[in-house]
Design a protein around this motif. Structure first.
Motif, PDB file in Angstrom:
ATOM      1  N   THR A  17       0.895  -1.032  -0.050  1.00 25.76           N
ATOM      2  CA  THR A  17      -0.093   0.315  -0.008  1.00 25.76           C
ATOM      3  C   THR A  17       0.822   1.184   0.007  1.00 25.76           C
ATOM      4  N   LEU A 112      -2.332  -2.293  -5.854  1.00 26.92           N
ATOM      5  CA  LEU A 112      -3.470  -2.064  -5.389  1.00 26.92           C
ATOM      6  C   LEU A 112      -4.379  -3.167  -5.286  1.00 26.92           C
ATOM      7  N   VAL A 115      -2.985  -6.032  -3.278  1.00 27.71           N
ATOM      8  CA  VAL A 115      -3.286  -5.695  -2.110  1.00 27.71           C
ATOM      9  C   VAL A 115      -4.513  -6.028  -1.434  1.00 27.71           C
ATOM     10  N   MET A 119      -5.677  -9.449   0.981  1.00 23.98           N
ATOM     11  CA  MET A 119      -6.850  -9.241   1.854  1.00 23.98           C
ATOM     12  C   MET A 119      -7.790 -10.381   1.810  1.00 23.98           C
ATOM     13  N   VAL A 131     -14.474  -6.483   1.177  1.00 22.80           N
ATOM     14  CA  VAL A 131     -13.725  -5.126   0.955  1.00 22.80           C
ATOM     15  C   VAL A 131     -12.528  -5.449   0.210  1.00 22.80           C
ATOM     16  N   GLU A 134     -13.692  -6.199  -3.230  1.00 18.82           N
ATOM     17  CA  GLU A 134     -13.971  -4.781  -4.115  1.00 18.82           C
ATOM     18  C   GLU A 134     -12.821  -4.222  -4.656  1.00 18.82           C
ATOM     19  N   LEU A 135     -11.726  -4.356  -3.565  1.00 13.51           N
ATOM     20  CA  LEU A 135     -10.460  -3.414  -4.004  1.00 13.51           C
ATOM     21  C   LEU A 135      -9.798  -4.273  -5.306  1.00 13.51           C
ATOM     22  N   LEU A 138     -12.192  -3.570  -8.593  1.00 14.28           N
ATOM     23  CA  LEU A 138     -12.401  -2.206  -8.864  1.00 14.28           C
ATOM     24  C   LEU A 138     -11.031  -1.958  -9.813  1.00 14.28           C
TER      25      LEU A 138
ATOM     26  N   ALA B 150      -9.161   0.088   4.512  1.00  9.17           N
ATOM     27  CA  ALA B 150      -9.161  -0.738   3.025  1.00  9.17           C
ATOM     28  C   ALA B 150     -10.370  -0.250   2.314  1.00  9.17           C
ATOM     29  N   LEU B 153      -8.801   2.681   0.784  1.00  7.57           N
ATOM     30  CA  LEU B 153      -8.059   2.130  -0.393  1.00  7.57           C
ATOM     31  C   LEU B 153      -9.058   1.984  -1.532  1.00  7.57           C
ATOM     32  N   VAL B 154     -10.191   1.559  -1.346  1.00  7.17           N
ATOM     33  CA  VAL B 154     -11.171   1.398  -2.545  1.00  7.17           C
ATOM     34  C   VAL B 154     -11.520   2.585  -3.204  1.00  7.17           C
ATOM     35  N   LEU B 156      -9.654   5.421  -3.211  1.00  2.00           N
ATOM     36  CA  LEU B 156      -8.354   5.750  -3.850  1.00  2.00           C
ATOM     37  C   LEU B 156      -8.368   5.188  -5.322  1.00  2.00           C
TER      38      LEU B 156
END
Lengths: 479, 203
Positions: A17, A112, A115, A119, A131, A134-135, A138, B150, B153-154, B156
């Motif tokens: 990160t 990212l 990351v 998770m 989450v 989704e990270l 996205l 987190a 971060l999403v 971002l």
């Protein structure tokens, strides 16, 4: 557990990160000419994060009151993810430079996404799961339409986004049902709620969560987006999609199934078995008529996900270990194949994606043809290549729990799959030569192809003791 | 006793302000009545012990949303009499919506009282002596700190994505170059001349 201790366990994610945000600043102020340096810096960050897995981050236990698990299962999956992400970072700058789409944000988005994947595989709670997912997603939507002036790339991104959002909705609905009926989002709590029999609401929650995750691993019947997205996305991005997020989602599904829903194995096993059978059959049959190599590899990944799901269907420690071994071999085969696809470009440097253009490759580019043939044989699961060993472990785990009829069907479907893999080998070795491709420009890409080809070649059997031990240790962490 | 009086005061004011919001002739007055309704609803929230929601109502709704409404109402040239003319036509639809909402409130309250799905266990009530701002803070910034970060971060990634997919460098613009402007000295730009009488200026 104090905050500092918790942060120490999430060290790989912290490194990535902080690194990603720093690189983002570099890109913003220096501009796109820094892309190559930023890409290599990102690879270095992934290497450092992998090294961090040796410390407490690899086996430290639960952090943040159980939201995060730093165990050997997560460490194994993360290592695979970082390797796959790093490889797709290395091959990308040259590809984008050839079609004038060099953007410094590519490595940042990959980091990212990594990351998010970290998770996902470390999730100890449905919230972390969501989450993280989704990270990862996205970033993936943006990467799919990274060549925004290319209509196919834009279409891929849009399709991926709309269907991915639908899947997230399904998953989230399942999570909310599980939370409503068990009173907690922690995996242990969900497992405790399942222990006294499965209520109707819990059953619905389980089905929705499994369906949402099946979309992310592109298992049939939630696979429709895969060929279109894989075909439209830029090739390095497709290589990324086919490797790292698949590993992350598959590891996540395994953890949810075993840790969170271990009390309801019979319930989710039906879903997994259906998805596995449908994936292997459809992935095999639908690939036969394909003329585009990226579409074909998309169906190949659907097919392979089916075999991985067979391992999960066993539901035992051996089954989970087989899943992890299969994923490791799958990453090598897939990334290797896609780097070979990256070499397919005409003398103007424009990418070519038709299978017909591979004709007679053995005479124009014997090395590339041999490497691609190794990957195809391995994907088909033909001994003595490493792909066979992975399939063998999966079916061995199935037979051990008495699901031998399923193993028989699985072996039969792998024969269907073998047909189209072998068709590519036949095109390369026995057809009249098509116009030759442009010569390979990068020694690094050649080296990566050679390394992955050697890993899946019979030489790879030397790695089996280490790989088997690591997979077994990873599986033990879940039981 | 004082709570009861306060409740009826706030409740009466909410209802009255709500009715006036709908019936006021001047749209700016409508928004002002709406703000009054929000304030009184916040008072009701304080009465039931949900001070966080009360503050949220004041800060978010009064502070941001209502001001936004006011701007929209004042800046856009909307003919409100024309908008109002369709009231009779749309009334049945409005009544239907009201009935649906009313039915849902009744059902929800009844289900809560019946305790069918054991909500009390799921909702994990906090000890009564902890103020609910503190309780929420503990949950968001301590218990679920990891998820909270987190989620940042999403956001971002969403921002980077939007820029990557839409930003393009425009050619042909002539932007201001601040450092060049600051570096410019009087000697570069100004010339002192002693202009003799009867001759033309040399530029």
């Amino acid at each position: 557990m104090s905050l500092v201790q918790s942060l120490a366990l999430t060290l790989p994610e912290l490194i990535l990160t902080v690194g990603a945000v720093t690189l983002l600043m570099v890109v913003a102020f220096v501009g796109d000419q820094a892309t190559k340096a930023v890409s290599w810096a990102a690879v270095a960050l992934l290497a450092v994060a992998s090294l961090a897995l040796l410390g407490p981050a690899g086996h430290g236990g639960a952090a943040f009151d159980g939201l995060y698990r730093a165990d050997s299962f997560a460490a194994f999956a993360k290592l695979l993810i970082y390797i796959a992400a790093g490889t797709t970072l290395i091959v990308a700058p040259d590809f984008f430079a050839r079609n004038g789409n060099v953007r410094g944000e590519y490595p940042v988005l990959i980091l990212l996404s990594a990351v998010g994947m970290g998770m996902m595989v470390s999730a100890g709670d449905l919230l972390t799961l969501y989450v993280g997912l989704e990270l990862q997603s996205l970033a993936a939507y943006v990467l799919a339409s990274f060549m925004r002036r290319d209509t196919r790339s834009a279409e891929a991104g849009l399709k991926y986004f709309v269907l991915g959002a639908l899947a997230s909705g399904i998953l989230l609905y399942g999570i909310s049902l599980l939370y409503g009926f068990t009173g907690t989002t922690a995996f242990e709590g969900v497992a405790a709620g399942f222990a006294d029999g499965l209520s109707m609401g819990e059953m619905f929650g389980l089905v929705f969560v499994m369906a949402g995750l099946a979309f992310k691993i592109s298992a049939v019947p939630f696979h429709m987006w895969t060929p279109d997205v894989y075909e439209g996305a830029p090739t390095p991005v497709t290589a990324f999609f086919a490797s790292a997020p698949k590993v992350a989602a598959m590891a996540l599904m395994t953890r949810v199934a075993v840790e969170g829903m271990g009390g309801a194995t019979d319930a989710w096993r039906q879903i997994v078995i259906f998805a596995a059978l449908a994936s292997t059959i459809l992935g095999g049959v639908a690939a036969i008529g394909q003329t585009n190599i990226k579409r074909l590899l998309a169906y190949s990944s659907i097919n392979n996900v089916g075999f991985v799901l067979f391992g999960l269907a066993a539901g035992t420690q051996e089954g989970v270990a087989a899943v992890m071994t299969y994923l490791a071999v799958y990453v090598a085969m897939t990334v290797g194949s896609f780097i070979c696809v990256l070499q397919m470009r005409d003398t103007d440097g424009q990418p070519v994606e038709t299978i017909a253009s591979l004709s007679g490759l053995s005479r124009t580019r014997p090395g590339l043809a041999a490497a691609l043939a190794i990957f195809m044989f391995s994907l088909a699961g033909i001994p003595p290549l490493l792909g066979f060993w992975a399939k063998f472990l999966v079916f061995d785990a199935l037979v051990a729990v008495g699901l031998w009829p399923l193993a028989m069907i699985g072996i039969a479907t792998s024969v269907i799959g073998a047909f189209y893999y072998l068709k590519i080998v036949k095109t390369m070795y026995f057809d009249d030569p098509a116009p030759a491709y442009a010569p390979m420009e990068s020694k690094v890409e050649g080296g990566l192809i050679a390394i992955s080809a050697l890993f899946v070649s019979p030489l790879g059997y030397l790695a089996i003791p280490a790989l088997g031990a690591a997979s077994m240790a990873a599986a033990r962490a879940l039981f | 006793m004082i709570q009861t009086i306060a409740f009826y005061l706030f409740a009466f004011m909410v209802v009255a302000a709500g009715i006036l919001t709908v019936t006021a002739r001047n749209p700016v007055h409508s928004v002002l009545w709406l703000i009054l309704a929000f304030f009184n609803a916040a008072g009701l929230m304080v009465l039931v012990g949900a001070e966080f929601i009360a503050m949220l109502l004041v800060i978010v709704y009064v502070g941001a949303v209502a001001v936004l409404f006011l701007f929209v109402v004042m800046m856009l040239d909307i003919d409100f009499t024309e908008l109002r003319s369709g009231v009779a036509r749309h009334a049945p639809f409005g009544v239907l919506l009201v009935l649906v909402l009313l039915a849902e409130i009744i059902f929800a309250t009844a289900a809560w009282n019946a305790g069918g799905i054991d909500m009390a266990r799921s909702a994990a009530p906090v000890p009564a002596e902890v103020p609910n701002i503190e309780a929420l803070g503990t949950v968001i910034y301590t218990r679920y700190l990891y998820i909270f970060e987190a989620a940042g971060l999403v956001l971002l990634v969403a921002m980077i994505g939007a820029i990557v997919l839409t930003h393009r460098a425009r050619g042909g613009t002539r932007p201001q170059n601040v450092s060049q402007q600051v570096k410019r000295r009087p000697e570069d730009a100004v010339r002192n001349i002693n202009q003799p009488v009867g001759q033309g200026v040399e530029l």
